[in-house]
Motif scaffolding. Structure first.
Motif, PDB file in Angstrom:
ATOM      1  N   LYS A 188      30.556  77.037   1.219  1.00 57.27           N
ATOM      2  CA  LYS A 188      31.525  78.140   1.317  1.00 57.27           C
ATOM      3  C   LYS A 188      32.285  78.314   0.011  1.00 57.27           C
ATOM      4  O   LYS A 188      32.767  77.346  -0.572  1.00 57.27           O
ATOM      5  CB  LYS A 188      32.520  77.842   2.449  1.00 57.27           C
ATOM      6  N   GLY A 226      34.043  81.639   0.072  1.00 59.33           N
ATOM      7  CA  GLY A 226      34.954  82.690   0.531  1.00 59.33           C
ATOM      8  C   GLY A 226      34.697  83.073   1.979  1.00 59.33           C
ATOM      9  O   GLY A 226      33.918  82.413   2.687  1.00 59.33           O
ATOM     10  N   GLY A 227      35.336  84.152   2.406  1.00 56.18           N
ATOM     11  CA  GLY A 227      35.277  84.596   3.793  1.00 56.18           C
ATOM     12  C   GLY A 227      33.865  84.914   4.278  1.00 56.18           C
ATOM     13  O   GLY A 227      33.571  84.793   5.473  1.00 56.18           O
ATOM     14  N   ASP A 255      32.463  82.231   6.387  1.00 52.80           N
ATOM     15  CA  ASP A 255      33.013  82.148   7.739  1.00 52.80           C
ATOM     16  C   ASP A 255      32.271  83.106   8.679  1.00 52.80           C
ATOM     17  O   ASP A 255      31.942  82.765   9.805  1.00 52.80           O
ATOM     18  CB  ASP A 255      34.508  82.497   7.727  1.00 52.80           C
ATOM     19  N   ARG A 292      42.362  82.652  -3.099  1.00 46.17           N
ATOM     20  CA  ARG A 292      41.867  82.642  -4.466  1.00 46.17           C
ATOM     21  C   ARG A 292      42.982  83.254  -5.321  1.00 46.17           C
ATOM     22  O   ARG A 292      43.622  84.229  -4.911  1.00 46.17           O
ATOM     23  CB  ARG A 292      40.600  83.487  -4.586  1.00 46.17           C
ATOM     24  N   LYS A 352      43.816  89.591  -5.397  1.00 45.84           N
ATOM     25  CA  LYS A 352      44.720  89.087  -4.364  1.00 45.84           C
ATOM     26  C   LYS A 352      46.187  89.402  -4.671  1.00 45.84           C
ATOM     27  O   LYS A 352      47.070  88.969  -3.932  1.00 45.84           O
ATOM     28  CB  LYS A 352      44.516  87.584  -4.196  1.00 45.84           C
ATOM     29  N   LEU A 355      48.783  77.498  -1.934  1.00 47.42           N
ATOM     30  CA  LEU A 355      47.561  76.701  -2.054  1.00 47.42           C
ATOM     31  C   LEU A 355      46.475  77.626  -2.558  1.00 47.42           C
ATOM     32  O   LEU A 355      46.186  78.648  -1.932  1.00 47.42           O
ATOM     33  CB  LEU A 355      47.158  76.128  -0.686  1.00 47.42           C
ATOM     34  N   GLY A 356      45.882  77.297  -3.699  1.00 45.39           N
ATOM     35  CA  GLY A 356      44.819  78.161  -4.192  1.00 45.39           C
ATOM     36  C   GLY A 356      44.236  77.662  -5.501  1.00 45.39           C
ATOM     37  O   GLY A 356      44.754  76.731  -6.120  1.00 45.39           O
ATOM     38  N   GLY A 373      43.984  73.866  -5.823  1.00 48.52           N
ATOM     39  CA  GLY A 373      42.834  73.168  -5.259  1.00 48.52           C
ATOM     40  C   GLY A 373      42.402  73.854  -3.987  1.00 48.52           C
ATOM     41  O   GLY A 373      43.040  74.812  -3.537  1.00 48.52           O
ATOM     42  N   TYR A 374      41.303  73.375  -3.429  1.00 53.40           N
ATOM     43  CA  TYR A 374      40.787  73.914  -2.166  1.00 53.40           C
ATOM     44  C   TYR A 374      40.935  72.835  -1.116  1.00 53.40           C
ATOM     45  O   TYR A 374      40.410  71.740  -1.279  1.00 53.40           O
ATOM     46  CB  TYR A 374      39.322  74.336  -2.322  1.00 53.40           C
ATOM     47  N   ASN A 375      41.667  73.099  -0.051  1.00 57.07           N
ATOM     48  CA  ASN A 375      41.972  72.041   0.913  1.00 57.07           C
ATOM     49  C   ASN A 375      42.201  72.639   2.296  1.00 57.07           C
ATOM     50  O   ASN A 375      43.261  73.159   2.613  1.00 57.07           O
ATOM     51  CB  ASN A 375      43.226  71.292   0.427  1.00 57.07           C
ATOM     52  N   GLY A 399      39.818  90.232   5.011  1.00 53.46           N
ATOM     53  CA  GLY A 399      40.920  89.281   4.884  1.00 53.46           C
ATOM     54  C   GLY A 399      40.962  88.404   6.118  1.00 53.46           C
ATOM     55  O   GLY A 399      40.828  88.894   7.245  1.00 53.46           O
ATOM     56  N   LEU A 400      41.111  87.128   5.920  1.00 56.39           N
ATOM     57  CA  LEU A 400      41.185  86.212   7.062  1.00 56.39           C
ATOM     58  C   LEU A 400      42.564  85.600   7.202  1.00 56.39           C
ATOM     59  O   LEU A 400      43.031  85.349   8.316  1.00 56.39           O
ATOM     60  CB  LEU A 400      40.140  85.095   6.887  1.00 56.39           C
ATOM     61  N   THR A 401      43.257  85.382   6.081  1.00 60.56           N
ATOM     62  CA  THR A 401      44.494  84.599   6.181  1.00 60.56           C
ATOM     63  C   THR A 401      45.582  85.353   6.955  1.00 60.56           C
ATOM     64  O   THR A 401      46.413  84.728   7.611  1.00 60.56           O
ATOM     65  CB  THR A 401      45.017  84.170   4.794  1.00 60.56           C
ATOM     66  N   TYR A 422      44.839  84.397  10.510  1.00 58.63           N
ATOM     67  CA  TYR A 422      45.334  83.054  10.836  1.00 58.63           C
ATOM     68  C   TYR A 422      46.848  83.143  11.048  1.00 58.63           C
ATOM     69  O   TYR A 422      47.403  82.529  11.960  1.00 58.63           O
ATOM     70  CB  TYR A 422      45.055  82.054   9.708  1.00 58.63           C
TER      71      TYR A 422
HETATM   72  P1  ADP Z   1      38.041  86.037   0.137  1.00 56.83           P
HETATM   73  O1  ADP Z   1      36.757  85.865   0.881  1.00 56.83           O
HETATM   74  O2  ADP Z   1      38.169  87.316  -0.614  1.00 56.83           O
HETATM   75  O3  ADP Z   1      38.405  84.850  -0.708  1.00 56.83           O
HETATM   76  P2  ADP Z   1      39.268  85.955   2.791  1.00 56.83           P
HETATM   77  O4  ADP Z   1      40.692  86.038   3.206  1.00 56.83           O
HETATM   78  O5  ADP Z   1      38.294  86.864   3.458  1.00 56.83           O
HETATM   79  O6  ADP Z   1      39.237  86.139   1.206  1.00 56.83           O
HETATM   80  O7  ADP Z   1      38.741  84.482   3.029  1.00 56.83           O
HETATM   81  C1  ADP Z   1      39.224  83.403   2.307  1.00 56.83           C
HETATM   82  C2  ADP Z   1      38.976  82.142   3.109  1.00 56.83           C
HETATM   83  O8  ADP Z   1      39.080  80.995   2.265  1.00 56.83           O
HETATM   84  C3  ADP Z   1      39.984  81.917   4.201  1.00 56.83           C
HETATM   85  O9  ADP Z   1      39.350  81.184   5.227  1.00 56.83           O
HETATM   86  C4  ADP Z   1      41.065  81.083   3.492  1.00 56.83           C
HETATM   87  O10 ADP Z   1      41.849  80.333   4.373  1.00 56.83           O
HETATM   88  C5  ADP Z   1      40.191  80.205   2.650  1.00 56.83           C
HETATM   89  N1  ADP Z   1      40.827  79.701   1.429  1.00 56.83           N
HETATM   90  C6  ADP Z   1      41.070  80.393   0.275  1.00 56.83           C
HETATM   91  N2  ADP Z   1      41.619  79.592  -0.651  1.00 56.83           N
HETATM   92  C7  ADP Z   1      41.738  78.371  -0.085  1.00 56.83           C
HETATM   93  C8  ADP Z   1      42.218  77.088  -0.544  1.00 56.83           C
HETATM   94  N3  ADP Z   1      42.671  76.937  -1.787  1.00 56.83           N
HETATM   95  N4  ADP Z   1      42.164  76.044   0.302  1.00 56.83           N
HETATM   96  C9  ADP Z   1      41.686  76.198   1.557  1.00 56.83           C
HETATM   97  N5  ADP Z   1      41.220  77.353   2.047  1.00 56.83           N
HETATM   98  C10 ADP Z   1      41.230  78.425   1.242  1.00 56.83           C
END
Ligand code: ADP
Length: 474
Positions: free
Chosen positions: A17, A19-20, A23, A296, A301, A323-324, A350-352, A376-378, A381
């Motif tokens: 993974k 990005g979205g 998912d 990201r 963004k 977080l990014g 970082g990615y976490n 967009g997913l966040t 959430y």
């Molecule tokens: P995009 O695909 O354009 O990056 P989306 O909002 O569609 O944006 O999906 C981003 C996904 O990645 C979401 O599930 C988000 O929670 C996750 N994500 C992005 N950055 C991080 C990070 N630094 N750590 C954990 N999860 C992240």
């Protein structure tokens, strides 16, 4: 009703993974199964996936796949009915799916043409007796698949392309047309030619039977120059074949009831325990709302808009936890903001995944000031967690968040703050309104309950994809 679908992508949760997209690709098979659709997912066998090959069996061979032999293997991995394209000359290397520390891989056109070539072959001929009714490709990485069906024979298979982000178009030099096994006769403006070169996404947009994208608003936006990024004319010409289907989120992963300090609509006051624990861990001291950003860190963004608007919000008593990863300039600027407001701002580069859950559980609002946002997913959430979204009025953000206008507030449907124009002033105004709403505790709690009551699962999207497949098969 029902049939067989080959899903073709470069990413898929939980295997790989960035990005979205991952998912969505990971969620679709389980969402479609109850509706009678058997979906298999074809992915490249990147280096981190190679250990799975031992449990999989060969279903197809290619004598020469853009430079060397390759094979497709099949098996049940991580709950998915998976097909992996084992082509070491293309995928067995260090780095991510598209790049390493030196940048994008120079042979990306061949790497993803290979994925598309094999996908088209499976759709056309089947593999070990399994022949899909529909090839469903995702983004530019699968873009040439429908072109290969068009120019080398469909074998009766229909095709769908889903656009997850039109900014990535899969550009390739025109000189590669032979190498990529595409007909020179199709190098015309109404077919494969794109500003003098090739682009796999454009190839899909002119050859797939249907085009979908991940929200209704984005479907309309990409027919306009501000959002179409050069492809608006191509998409507008096929407006009748374009459908916006909003992504879902998986409630088995994203539910506040499943967090270590659990809470729900009924026990909303327990959300505060998450906030307290988070603030303590981050050594933050704030009296006002905690805003979070999980993203990201790129211009898409709107991170620059957040940087401009944040001081006023912080001076008014708010806090921020980020977080990014992404653009180094944004990472530096965010760290500088944290240095200026050490008791109010935390920035983790970082990615976490686990920490992102803590942020949604402990935050009061999630900020998504994107300039464009296919779905967009966040923000979703955030809705599920009562962490109310403050979002730009674009794409899927506009389709999922109901702005706290006087009418929406009195009708009891408001779930966040939606702003436009998408600039620093617009975002500052939105943050001021969010702060006012937060200070009106009963109204804020009511909005949280409204947000948490929404059904954000995959059911509606699965039904729409199923209806589309059915239409294409007929
Ligand atoms: P995009 O695909 O354009 O990056 P989306 O909002 O569609 O944006 O999906 C981003 C996904 O990645 C979401 O599930 C988000 O929670 C996750 N994500 C992005 N950055 C991080 C990070 N630094 N750590 C954990 N999860 C992240």
């Amino acid at each position: 009703m029902g049939g067989k679908i080959l899903s073709v992508a470069s990413e898929c949760v939980p295997l790989i993974k960035t990005g979205g997209l991952a998912d969505v690709v990971g969620a679709l098979p389980a969402a479609l199964a109850p509706l009678g659709w058997h979906m298999r997912t074809l992915l490249p066998a990147y280096r981190p996936l190679l250990p799975h090959l031992a449990q999989m069996s060969e279903v197809l061979r290619e004598a020469d796949l853009f430079g060397a032999p390759a094979r497709v293997v099949a098996g049940q991995i991580a709950g998915l009915d998976l097909l992996l394209l084992d082509a070491p000359h293309l995928y067995d290397r260090d780095g991510g799916p598209y790049s390493d520390t030196r940048g994008d891989f120079a042979d990306n056109p061949q790497r993803f043409a290979a994925l598309s070539w094999v996908a088209a072959r499976i759709a056309r001929e089947g593999a070990s007796g399994w022949k899909p009714d529909v090839l469903h490709g995702h983004d530019w990485q699968a873009g040439f698949a429908s072109a290969y069906l068009r120019y080398h024979g469909t074998g009766g298979a229909a095709s769908v392309i889903t656009i997850h982000n039109i900014a990535f178009q899969g550009w390739a030099d025109a000189a590669l047309i032979d190498v990529l096994r595409l007909p020179k006769s199709a190098f015309t403006a109404d077919a494969l030619e794109y500003y003098g070169g090739l682009a796999s996404l454009k190839a899909a947009l002119v050859t797939a039977d249907a085009i979908t994208t991940v929200s209704p608003t984005y479907a309309a936006e990409i027919m306009r120059p501000e959002f179409g990024m050069g492809l608006e004319g191509v998409i507008a010409a096929r407006a009748g074949d374009v459908l916006g289907i909003l992504n879902g989120v998986d409630p088995a992963v994203w539910s506040p009831e499943l967090e270590p300090i659990a809470y729900s609509r009924e026990t909303l006051s327990d959300k505060a325990k998450n906030k307290l624990a988070l603030l303590k861990d981050l050594k933050l001291k704030i009296k006002g709302p905690l805003a979070i950003i999980v993203s990201r860190l790129t211009a898409q963004k709107g991170i620059d808009l957040a940087l401009s608007a944040m001081p006023e919000f912080l001076d008014a008593g708010g806090g921020l936890a980020v977080l990014g990863t992404g653009d180094p300039a944004f990472e530096i600027a965010l760290r500088a903001l944290a240095a200026r407001y050490p008791a109010q701002v935390s920035v983790k580069i970082g990615y976490n995944e686990a920490y992102s859950h803590r942020l949604f559980a402990g935050g009061d609002m999630v900020l998504v000031p994107s300039r464009f946002e296919p779905c967009g997913l966040t923000q979703m959430y955030g809705l599920a967690y009562g962490t109310l979204p403050v979002v730009a009025a674009v794409g899927g953000l506009a389709d999922t968040v109901i702005h706290a206008s006087p009418a929406a507030l009195s009708a009891g449907v408001a779930t966040g703050v939606v702003f436009h124009p998408v600039d620093a002033m617009g975002f500052s105004g939105a943050l001021r309104q969010a702060l006012r709403l937060y200070r009106d505790a009963p109204t804020w709690a009511k909005m949280q309950r409204q947000a948490m009551a929404l059904d954000l699962g995959w059911g509606p999207a699965a039904a729409q994809y199923a209806a589309l497949y059915q239409r294409l098969i007929k």
